[in-house]
Enzyme design. Structure first.
Site, PDB file in Angstrom:
ATOM      1  CG  HIS A  20      -1.882   0.970   1.436  1.00  0.00           C
ATOM      2  ND1 HIS A  20      -1.600   2.257   1.815  1.00  0.00           N
ATOM      3  CD2 HIS A  20      -3.226   0.897   1.284  1.00  0.00           C
ATOM      4  CE1 HIS A  20      -2.738   2.940   1.892  1.00  0.00           C
ATOM      5  NE2 HIS A  20      -3.741   2.138   1.564  1.00  0.00           N
ATOM      6  CG  ASP A  75       0.557  -2.366   6.060  1.00  0.00           C
ATOM      7  OD1 ASP A  75      -0.389  -2.436   6.861  1.00  0.00           O
ATOM      8  OD2 ASP A  75       0.452  -1.865   4.922  1.00  0.00           O
ATOM      9  CD  GLN A 104      -6.853  -4.205   4.250  1.00  0.00           C
ATOM     10  OE1 GLN A 104      -7.839  -4.836   4.638  1.00  0.00           O
ATOM     11  NE2 GLN A 104      -6.928  -2.940   3.875  1.00  0.00           N
ATOM     12  CE  LYS A 153      -7.231  -0.021   6.461  1.00  0.00           C
ATOM     13  NZ  LYS A 153      -8.030   0.656   5.450  1.00  0.00           N
ATOM     14  CB  CYS A 213      -3.962   3.332  -1.396  1.00  0.00           C
ATOM     15  SG  CYS A 213      -5.169   4.599  -1.082  1.00  0.00           S
TER      16      CYS A 213
END
Lengths: 145, 411
Positions: free
Chosen positions: B127, B204, B207, B230, B367
């Site tokens: 991302h 990261d 998600q 999220k 993104c």
């Protein structure tokens, strides 16, 4: 908080027959063998990109074509706008308003699609500025780097 | 299998916890399939925000009045809930604004420890938030930035990662789950490879935390970043995990109030962890509400969420792959999202028509422009991303709505 009314401004309402027609059979689509100015614009939000090439003779738009990839709204807008410009003084481009493009499309454009509808207008406007020597085209076209 | 799972996982009961799911869009019941962008909020999170402002609001870590004491207690309790949720120590969890700020904090703080010509590795599937900070720092400080390739299936090429690693590699920063491809990267295996090279591993996890149980000790990552919004919490609150011994030796990112112990006109002693990295008044109410979101997730159980979402994703994958004009991106090893394109239609047009049916999907480059444009060679894609409050029936309606897309464009 602003009261937002859930109205059906987007969706299928914008995909009228003539929009689909211009999208699937865009007028003035392609490349010019010889042109006096060429400019590419990119809409990073949706990945739409369009390149416009203009051939000018005695300050009249002799020929104009566009190519690139885009959604139905951006393609239809380019197709409609360019059809109008051929044979007109290049000066005229400066006076085209956003509203004129919306009128050409004659659909209600929701805020999220405004950029799609106006991509071609921005591209021709910048092309004229480049043609007149007002601005120098950026060398690095990879705006995403 | 299907029936027993549906019985076990009472999705209708869960849907009642989310007030927004009762609304209509364009006179159709809302079908929210944009969960990778942000999730909807359960009542408990909304109520916690309200209750905080109505009964406890005060600034934290200062003031000796009752409200200050209560808000400090609640804020620190939220820290504790997040630490426990990912099996971290209390000092190892820093609250930020979002994943992007967490990654920027790392980039800006860690570059103090780097030398010119040092190398940083990211992947082709990052991302922008785990790509642009490193790219810009690499440019300004003369570090080399390398990219791990992905294969045709959308999996990370671990052999390529091994080839890229060398003595100069100081940082490897990778996404856990790709927000475009849904690929689940083998973080535990990657951590071993990276640590054998004495490099640091940043993950990261924006998600992954919403969809699977994350144990930072088991994964053995050095840093891990994710966003509150999220995982059913409010916007404006993000998390950075870091191993204690590493955080101790890092320079603060932001300077100001609350991150100090003693200030004179000549020098400043910084506060202890984690406050050293939380300058200024933080997002107190949002942090407390994030704590409520975690309580809510724990009540349902991350393992059950993972199981139900897997069932839903498999169903969506099956249904979408049956559509002859649909191209799916990524491998079968995926989390609960699917990116696709339908014939040569622009994703914006697809999303607009689905919106007219009350279905919210994402359309664009997600993104991750370098991945979408330069690797997938597409200007944009459509993405459906699921949550545990979605249903099989919603997927059926979505598949039916694709026919409307085709009809509109006479495909």
């Amino acid at each position: 908080m602003t009261e937002i009314i859930d109205r059906n401004y987007a969706g299928e309402g914008i995909y009228r027959e003539n929009i689909i027609d211009h999208y699937t059979h865009p007028r003035n689509f392609g490349k010019l063998e010889k042109f006096d100015v060429q400019h590419r614009e990119f809409n990073p939000l949706c990945g739409d990109e369009t390149t416009i090439e203009i051939k000018v003779e005695n300050n009249i738009i002799k020929d104009i074509k566009f190519h690139g990839k885009g959604c139905a709204i951006s393609m239809a807008a380019a197709s409609m706008l360019l059809s109008e410009l051929k044979g007109k003084p290049i000066e005229n481009i400066k006076n085209i308003s956003k509203e004129h493009v919306f009128d050409l499309l004659s659909i209600s454009i929701s805020p999220v699609r405004v950029k799609c509808a106006l991509l071609c207008l921005e591209t021709v406007r910048t092309a004229v500025k480049i043609y007149e020597g007002g601005i120098v085209e950026k060398v690095d076209k990879k705006v995403y780097m | 299998m299907e029936i027993s799972l549906t019985k076990q996982f009472n999705v209708e009961k869960i849907r009642k916890d989310f007030p927004i799911l009762a609304r209509t869009v364009n006179n159709k019941p809302l079908i929210y399939f944009d969960n990778s962008a942000t999730t909807q909020k359960p009542k408990i999170v909304i109520e916690t925000l309200n209750k905080f402002f109505e009964t406890h609001n005060a600034n934290i870590h200062r003031g000796i009045h009752k409200l200050a004491e209560e808000s400090t207690l609640l804020y620190e309790e939220a820290h504790k809930k997040v630490s426990d949720f990912i099996n971290a120590e209390f000092e190892e969890v820093i609250f930020t604004k979002n994943t992007t700020e967490s990654l920027n904090l790392l980039a800006y703080s860690l570059f103090n420890n780097l030398k010119e010509n040092d190398e940083i590795i990211v992947s082709q599937m990052e991302h922008h938030s785990n790509f642009v900070p490193w790219q810009q720092l690499a440019k300004s400080k003369n570090f080399k930035l390398n990219f791990v390739k992905i294969d045709k299936e959308g999996n990370l090429d671990l052999d390529h990662l091994k080839q890229l690693l060398n003595k100069k590699t100081k940082i490897v920063s990778l996404v856990h789950i790709s927000n475009v491809l849904g690929t689940i990267n083998p973080v535990k295996e990657i951590a071993k490879i990276v640590h054998e090279n004495n490099s640091l591993l940043i993950v990261d996890a924006a998600q992954s935390v919403p969809h699977m149980k994350i144990d930072v000790k088991d994964l053995d990552v050095d840093f891990l970043a994710f966003s509150g919004h999220k995982i059913y919490g409010p916007t404006g609150i993000g998390v950075l995990y870091g191993k204690k011994h590493l955080l101790k030796n890092m320079a603060p990112f932001l300077y100001g109030g609350d991150m100090i112990r003693e200030v004179t006109f000549e020098y400043t002693n910084f506060n202890q962890l984690p406050w050293k990295f939380e300058a200024g008044t933080p997002q107190i109410a949002e942090a407390v509400a994030l704590g409520s979101a975690i309580d809510y997730l724990n009540e349902i159980g991350p393992e059950r969420i993972e199981e139900y979402e897997k069932y839903l994703t498999n169903y969506l994958y099956k249904k979408l792959s049956e559509q002859k004009d649909v191209k799916i991106y990524g491998s079968k090893n995926r989390s609960s999202l699917i990116s696709f394109n339908i014939s040569d239609l622009h994703p914006h047009d697809v999303a607009s028509i689905l919106d007219s049916e009350g279905i919210a999907i994402r359309a664009g480059h997600m993104c991750a422009m370098p991945l979408v444009r330069e690797v997938l060679k597409e200007p944009a894609v459509c993405r459906v991303s699921l949550s545990f409050y979605n249903t099989k029936e919603e997927i059926d309606k979505f598949i039916l709505a694709l026919d409307k897309v085709r009809r509109t464009f006479k495909k």
